[in-house]
Design a protein around this motif. Structure first.
Motif, PDB file in Angstrom:
ATOM      1  N   MET A  67       7.724  -1.232  16.548  1.00 19.81           N
ATOM      2  CA  MET A  67       7.716  -1.517  15.110  1.00 19.81           C
ATOM      3  C   MET A  67       8.254  -0.317  14.361  1.00 19.81           C
ATOM      4  O   MET A  67       8.516   0.730  14.943  1.00 19.81           O
ATOM      5  CB  MET A  67       6.285  -1.820  14.631  1.00 19.81           C
ATOM      6  N   THR A  68       8.409  -0.461  13.043  1.00 17.92           N
ATOM      7  CA  THR A  68       8.736   0.686  12.211  1.00 17.92           C
ATOM      8  C   THR A  68       7.509   1.010  11.374  1.00 17.92           C
ATOM      9  O   THR A  68       6.630   0.162  11.209  1.00 17.92           O
ATOM     10  CB  THR A  68       9.883   0.346  11.236  1.00 17.92           C
ATOM     11  N   GLY A  69       7.471   2.227  10.847  1.00 18.95           N
ATOM     12  CA  GLY A  69       6.355   2.626  10.000  1.00 18.95           C
ATOM     13  C   GLY A  69       6.189   1.666   8.834  1.00 18.95           C
ATOM     14  O   GLY A  69       5.079   1.290   8.464  1.00 18.95           O
ATOM     15  N   GLU A  70       7.317   1.248   8.278  1.00 17.96           N
ATOM     16  CA  GLU A  70       7.281   0.340   7.133  1.00 17.96           C
ATOM     17  C   GLU A  70       6.608  -0.980   7.515  1.00 17.96           C
ATOM     18  O   GLU A  70       5.783  -1.503   6.778  1.00 17.96           O
ATOM     19  CB  GLU A  70       8.715   0.082   6.701  1.00 17.96           C
ATOM     20  N   ARG A  71       7.004  -1.501   8.674  1.00 18.23           N
ATOM     21  CA  ARG A  71       6.403  -2.754   9.165  1.00 18.23           C
ATOM     22  C   ARG A  71       4.898  -2.596   9.343  1.00 18.23           C
ATOM     23  O   ARG A  71       4.118  -3.470   8.998  1.00 18.23           O
ATOM     24  CB  ARG A  71       7.006  -3.112  10.541  1.00 18.23           C
ATOM     25  N   VAL A  72       4.510  -1.454   9.928  1.00 16.74           N
ATOM     26  CA  VAL A  72       3.086  -1.215  10.165  1.00 16.74           C
ATOM     27  C   VAL A  72       2.340  -1.231   8.833  1.00 16.74           C
ATOM     28  O   VAL A  72       1.267  -1.818   8.714  1.00 16.74           O
ATOM     29  CB  VAL A  72       2.877   0.126  10.903  1.00 16.74           C
ATOM     30  N   GLU A  73       2.949  -0.621   7.808  1.00 16.10           N
ATOM     31  CA  GLU A  73       2.283  -0.599   6.508  1.00 16.10           C
ATOM     32  C   GLU A  73       2.191  -1.994   5.887  1.00 16.10           C
ATOM     33  O   GLU A  73       1.194  -2.333   5.263  1.00 16.10           O
ATOM     34  CB  GLU A  73       2.973   0.389   5.562  1.00 16.10           C
ATOM     35  N   GLU A  74       3.254  -2.787   6.094  1.00 15.98           N
ATOM     36  CA  GLU A  74       3.211  -4.182   5.631  1.00 15.98           C
ATOM     37  C   GLU A  74       2.084  -4.939   6.324  1.00 15.98           C
ATOM     38  O   GLU A  74       1.341  -5.702   5.717  1.00 15.98           O
ATOM     39  CB  GLU A  74       4.506  -4.902   6.001  1.00 15.98           C
ATOM     40  N   MET A  75       1.991  -4.719   7.633  1.00 16.40           N
ATOM     41  CA  MET A  75       0.961  -5.410   8.403  1.00 16.40           C
ATOM     42  C   MET A  75      -0.417  -4.963   7.931  1.00 16.40           C
ATOM     43  O   MET A  75      -1.331  -5.770   7.779  1.00 16.40           O
ATOM     44  CB  MET A  75       1.149  -5.110   9.896  1.00 16.40           C
ATOM     45  N   TYR A  76      -0.536  -3.682   7.681  1.00 14.96           N
ATOM     46  CA  TYR A  76      -1.808  -3.145   7.180  1.00 14.96           C
ATOM     47  C   TYR A  76      -2.180  -3.833   5.868  1.00 14.96           C
ATOM     48  O   TYR A  76      -3.315  -4.233   5.651  1.00 14.96           O
ATOM     49  CB  TYR A  76      -1.672  -1.641   6.969  1.00 14.96           C
ATOM     50  N   ARG A  77      -1.177  -4.014   5.003  1.00 23.63           N
ATOM     51  CA  ARG A  77      -1.433  -4.651   3.716  1.00 23.63           C
ATOM     52  C   ARG A  77      -1.977  -6.069   3.923  1.00 23.63           C
ATOM     53  O   ARG A  77      -2.967  -6.460   3.321  1.00 23.63           O
ATOM     54  CB  ARG A  77      -0.143  -4.687   2.895  1.00 23.63           C
ATOM     55  N   LEU A  78      -1.337  -6.814   4.824  1.00 26.67           N
ATOM     56  CA  LEU A  78      -1.774  -8.194   5.024  1.00 26.67           C
ATOM     57  C   LEU A  78      -3.134  -8.263   5.727  1.00 26.67           C
ATOM     58  O   LEU A  78      -3.962  -9.105   5.421  1.00 26.67           O
ATOM     59  CB  LEU A  78      -0.722  -8.969   5.829  1.00 26.67           C
ATOM     60  N   LEU A  79      -3.378  -7.347   6.675  1.00 26.26           N
ATOM     61  CA  LEU A  79      -4.623  -7.428   7.457  1.00 26.26           C
ATOM     62  C   LEU A  79      -5.796  -6.733   6.768  1.00 26.26           C
ATOM     63  O   LEU A  79      -6.916  -7.222   6.817  1.00 26.26           O
ATOM     64  CB  LEU A  79      -4.429  -6.805   8.836  1.00 26.26           C
ATOM     65  N   ALA A  80      -5.545  -5.596   6.141  1.00 24.81           N
ATOM     66  CA  ALA A  80      -6.663  -4.809   5.623  1.00 24.81           C
ATOM     67  C   ALA A  80      -6.906  -5.059   4.136  1.00 24.81           C
ATOM     68  O   ALA A  80      -8.039  -5.271   3.727  1.00 24.81           O
ATOM     69  CB  ALA A  80      -6.427  -3.326   5.877  1.00 24.81           C
ATOM     70  N   ILE A  81      -5.846  -5.025   3.325  1.00 25.93           N
ATOM     71  CA  ILE A  81      -6.038  -5.275   1.893  1.00 25.93           C
ATOM     72  C   ILE A  81      -6.289  -6.763   1.685  1.00 25.93           C
ATOM     73  O   ILE A  81      -7.209  -7.162   0.977  1.00 25.93           O
ATOM     74  CB  ILE A  81      -4.802  -4.841   1.078  1.00 25.93           C
TER      75      ILE A  81
END
Ligand code: SF4
Ligand code: SF4
Lengths: 553, 308
Positions: free
Chosen positions: A437-451
């Motif tokens: 993955m890319t860091g950006e993707r990980v942050e997107e995923m974090y947004r959907l899963l955590a926020i």
């Protein structure tokens, strides 16, 4: 040319489930708080390892739910074809008994108010709702919650029994997680294929699987046919009932009751486009371990211009296509690649998917004094821990540990990547690269899963009246024009005109239950008698005045 | 008060002359709702203004000044309370309650000597006890103190184990673990969790009726045997209803008790510090710790015939 169809699907993120049962309770209040469905939980949450509800439902050697391949490699129902079914139609041995679900009970609450003066405070003791007699409670809808009775009960868990490693049920090795379940609204539903009366159907607009209450003749083949045991028999009406994906709600664009009330905010609902012509082919791949990939290959990319064109040709409206492009489900299955189907080996192509929990791995690490948020520790543990991962693989990828490992690696990467950011350190791109993955993707995923903002978790397009003949409660015509309703027009009673909308029936049933004092089958409850179905034998409740000459309502 | 008079009517004559009437139960409910900042926005605003004067910080926008919740509102449907200075969390704008948000976001000092969160208790008695900073204290020795049998003693007739009463995962006290639906999603009545090893030694099987007994009282419940429990310790989850499925005890002949029947408050000198910032008396129970939860019990299999 592909035949594009739309499916409403759900994903549940298991790391966030706290096993609070709010979803089960609100679902029950909304749908199955009626006579005849006391034992029915359209939504249930079971502790794994454990036997599940009904017990050992995953043991398909015993219950024979779902599909298998015949010697020519073609799909056939595991419980057998028409002929075999015809012979067993009156005595179906492949049906869980009430003891396999549980014997519902209530308490003698009235005693708390009516007990005579005595030395000790009065208590409400349990009474069986089946017999009305005093009972000792010995099984429930969730008896082995939190590993209760583990040493005695967990060895019968069909998933545990499939593992090649010997699992020790000991304190030091204990692991557990919660598995919330509803009907999978499968692309290849074996319940529908099992019904001799053609009463079950998959709605063409959104793929919700429903029972036509007017056509159901109570054969119960669907109960056997469903490997997830998510069709239930209402013993009052003599008909099958099942999770409706809360169609009256999703039709107006709001999430199902279980999702809306989920405390962990772990459920996602969105549209998936799929190629209906390829479902049977994908469900019949030879190797069970290929079913996960096969099912993914049937799901279509909503951004692909060819898919969009084909969808338009099938009459899928523009706002639905837009919703499919924004679908959190598509993101979780494809963009982030963290959602997996439950028991793909049943070959029904289930459409409620799961993000497997990383917590059993983290628990082992922190329990042994390691840092459970360090990427290397986590990756190492994911590779080394055979038991929890083998268990998850039996649930989500027909026993193949690789897909589960890949998901857990991504979740682990997200954990440690985001921790660095949280601690104010430089983001470490290499953690993301290590899992493709890319860091950006990980942050997107974090947004959907955590926020997990509400509007991003639920992307549900409203139903279109022009779309279908089968949109139940938003059907054109007077919505009060059901039997017994204020707008009821026709001169004939039961079975003429439209059935009572579920929401209305449920409202009255709930009110009756809450206002009646009787334990079992209160006689002041409204009873429905269908004269057309009455064969002259027996005396259905409510048909004749009771012995005391009092007419029943 | 004028509003309350308007709602409840005024008393004429007697000691309460001129006061709002509390003649009916609903009048009392209205009075409570009118006198709490969480249901009367005017009071909340006033409370925040006073607080601002005392702390020198601002709490603007927290109170919903014109909101007034009446008893009729609460009868119609559940009504969320409003933000008020009695509590440390903010629910303004439909936000979910979370403790201490007002302290953190509005810089309201904590109710401590320093106005900050602190662990250090600078008091002579605390120093003397060696407890000015949090420290580990081993469980009390109930055998020496109260003549209870030692942990691990016993066998078929009952074994001695640690008795803990943690909160359950679903509930605050009996809410909502004891309604019919939640009981249907568990074991349907009071239970005690124990380890397989302890259960085997005492001849107890999963779902057997057991009695737990010590100098304070007796509990009758069903056993849950699980490998989730460590050997030597049993759990009885906090505040399971005593009015649901609790039979009479063999030991006492009376109704079995609740989790707290086996615990008793214990006071030590440091609990008696008073009038010193956060170390002052408030009406709940005595002591900064839950030391009464530090208990042991003898648990044994009882006759499986139970009598209610
Ligand atoms: S999970 Fe639902 S759609 Fe799938 S077979 Fe069972 S009842 Fe049918
Ligand atoms: S409401 Fe959500 S968190 Fe609670 S048990 Fe259901 S799925 Fe899990």
């Amino acid at each position: 040319m592909t035949k594009v169809m739309a499916q409403l699907a759900m994903v549940m993120n298991l790391d966030k489930c706290i096993g609070c049962h709010t979803c089960s309770v609100t679902c029950k209040q909304a749908w199955t708080n009626r006579a005849g469905t006391e034992y029915v939980w359209f939504n249930n949450v079971e502790t794994r390892p454990g036997q599940g509800y009904p017990r050992t439902y995953q043991d398909q050697e015993r219950w024979r739910g779902g599909w298998e391949l015949n010697h020519r490699g073609r799909l056939r129902l595991k419980a057998g074809g028409r002929l075999r079914k015809l012979f067993s139609i009156f005595a179906n041995p492949l049906m869980p008994s009430i003891q396999d679900y549980y014997e519902p009970w209530t308490y003698d609450y009235d005693r708390l108010f009516s007990a005579p003066m005595q030395d000790d405070t009065p208590v409400a003791r349990p009474k069986s709702l089946i017999t009305g007699e005093n009972t000792k409670i010995s099984w429930s809808a969730n008896w082995d919650d939190n590993l209760a009775g583990g040493p005695e009960l967990a060895p019968a868990d069909p998933v545990l029994r499939k593992l090649s490693d010997q699992v020790k049920l000991e304190f030091e090795q204990a692991f557990m997680f919660y598995l919330p379940r509803i009907c999978e609204h499968c692309l290849n539903p074996s319940c529908v294929a099992s019904c001799p009366s053609g009463a079950m159907y998959k709605r063409s607009e959104d793929g919700i699987v429903l029972v036509d209450q007017d056509r159901c003749r109570g054969w119960r083949m669907c109960v056997t046919g469903c490997p997830y045991k998510k069709v239930y028999f209402n013993h009052k009406t003599g008909k099958a009932e099942k999770c409706t994906f809360c169609y009256p709600r999703v039709e107006v664009g709001i999430p199902t009751v279980c999702s809306e009330t989920c405390v962990g905010r772990l459920r996602y609902i969105g549209l998936i486009l799929y190629d209906a012509d390829r479902v049977a082919e994908a469900a019949s791949v030879a190797d069970e371990k290929d079913l996960y990939e096969a099912q993914r290959s049937v799901l279509l990319d909503p951004n692909d211009p060819e898919v969009i064109a084909a969808a338009r040709a099938e009459g899928i409206p523009e706002d639905w296509l837009e919703a499919a492009r924004r679908s959190p489900i598509y993101k979780l299955i494809f963009d982030f690649g963290v959602a997996l189907p439950l028991h793909p080996e049943y070959r029904t192509m289930p459409m409620v998917w799961y993000i497997p929990p990383l917590s059993p791995v983290v628990d082992v690490l922190s329990g042994t004094g390691h840092d459970g948020e360090d990427a290397d520790n986590l990756f190492g543990a994911i590779d080394a821990l055979r038991i929890p991962i083998g268990y998850l693989a039996e649930l989500f990828s027909a026993g193949d540990p690789e897909p589960v490992r890949n998901v857990l690696r991504r979740l682990a990467a997200m954990r440690s990547y985001m921790r660095r950011i949280n601690l104010g350190r430089e983001p470490d791109e290499s953690i993301a690269t290590a899992v493709g993955m890319t860091g950006e993707r990980v942050e997107e995923m974090y947004r959907l899963l955590a926020i997990a903002a509400y509007g991003e978790r639920y992307v549900i397009p409203k139903a279109h009246a022009e779309q279908g003949a089968r949109l139940e409660e938003s059907m054109s015509g007077c919505s009060l024009d059901y039997e017994g309703g204020p707008g009821m027009g026709g001169p004939f009673g039961e079975a003429s005109g439209m059935p009572v909308p579920v929401a209305v029936e449920n409202f009255h049933a709930l009110k009756d239950r809450q206002t009646t004092g009787a334990l079992v089958d209160p006689e002041d409850r409204q009873n429905r008698v269908n004269l057309l179905n009455w064969d002259g034998k027996g005396t259905p409740d409510g048909l004749f005045p009771d012995r005391n000459g009092r007419k029943q309502p | 008060m004028d509003r309350l008079r308007g709602m409840n009517g005024t008393v004429h004559g007697g000691v309460a002359d001129g006061r709002p009437s509390l003649a009916r139960d609903t009048d009392m409910c209205e009075a409570i709702l009118a006198l709490s900042g969480t249901t009367n926005g005017h009071l909340a605003a006033q409370g925040f203004a006073t607080l601002a004067r005392r702390t020198g910080t601002g709490f603007d926008g927290l109170a919903d000044e014109h909101k007034k919740i009446t008893f009729a509102d609460t009868q119609a449907r559940p009504v969320p309370v409003t933000t008020s200075p009695e509590w440390s969390g903010s629910e303004t704008g439909g936000r979910r309650y979370s403790a201490f948000t007002i302290n953190v976001e509005h810089r309201k000092p904590w109710h401590t000597l320093t106005g900050r969160q602190h662990f250090f208790l600078d008091h002579d008695w605390m120093h003397e006890a060696g407890e000015a900073l949090p420290i580990y204290r081993p469980p009390l020795n109930m055998t020496v103190l109260f003549g209870e049998p030692g942990i691990g003693e016993g066998g078929e007739q009952g074994i001695t184990v640690r008795y803990l009463t943690p909160h359950s995962k679903w509930s605050i006290h009996s809410e909502y673990q004891d309604n019919l639906l939640m009981l249907t999603l568990s074991r349907g009545g009071p239970t005690i969790w124990m380890s397989p090893a302890d259960a085997a030694r005492a001849g107890i099987r999963d779902n057997d009726w057991v009695e737990a007994l010590n100098r304070n009282g007796v509990v009758v419940a069903r056993a849950i045997v699980s490998h989730r429990m460590p050997t030597g310790t049993v759990y009885m989850y906090h505040a399971q209803e005593r009015v649901v499925d609790v039979p009479k005890s063999e030991a006492s002949g009376r109704r079995g008790g609740i989790h707290n029947s086996l615990t008793r408050l214990m006071i030590k000198p440091t609990h008696l510090i008073g009038g010193y910032a956060q170390l002052s008396f408030a009406f709940n129970y005595l002591g900064p710790t839950g030391n009464q939860r530090d208990e042991i019990t003898v648990i044994r299999r009882r006759s499986q015939e139970v009598d209610y």
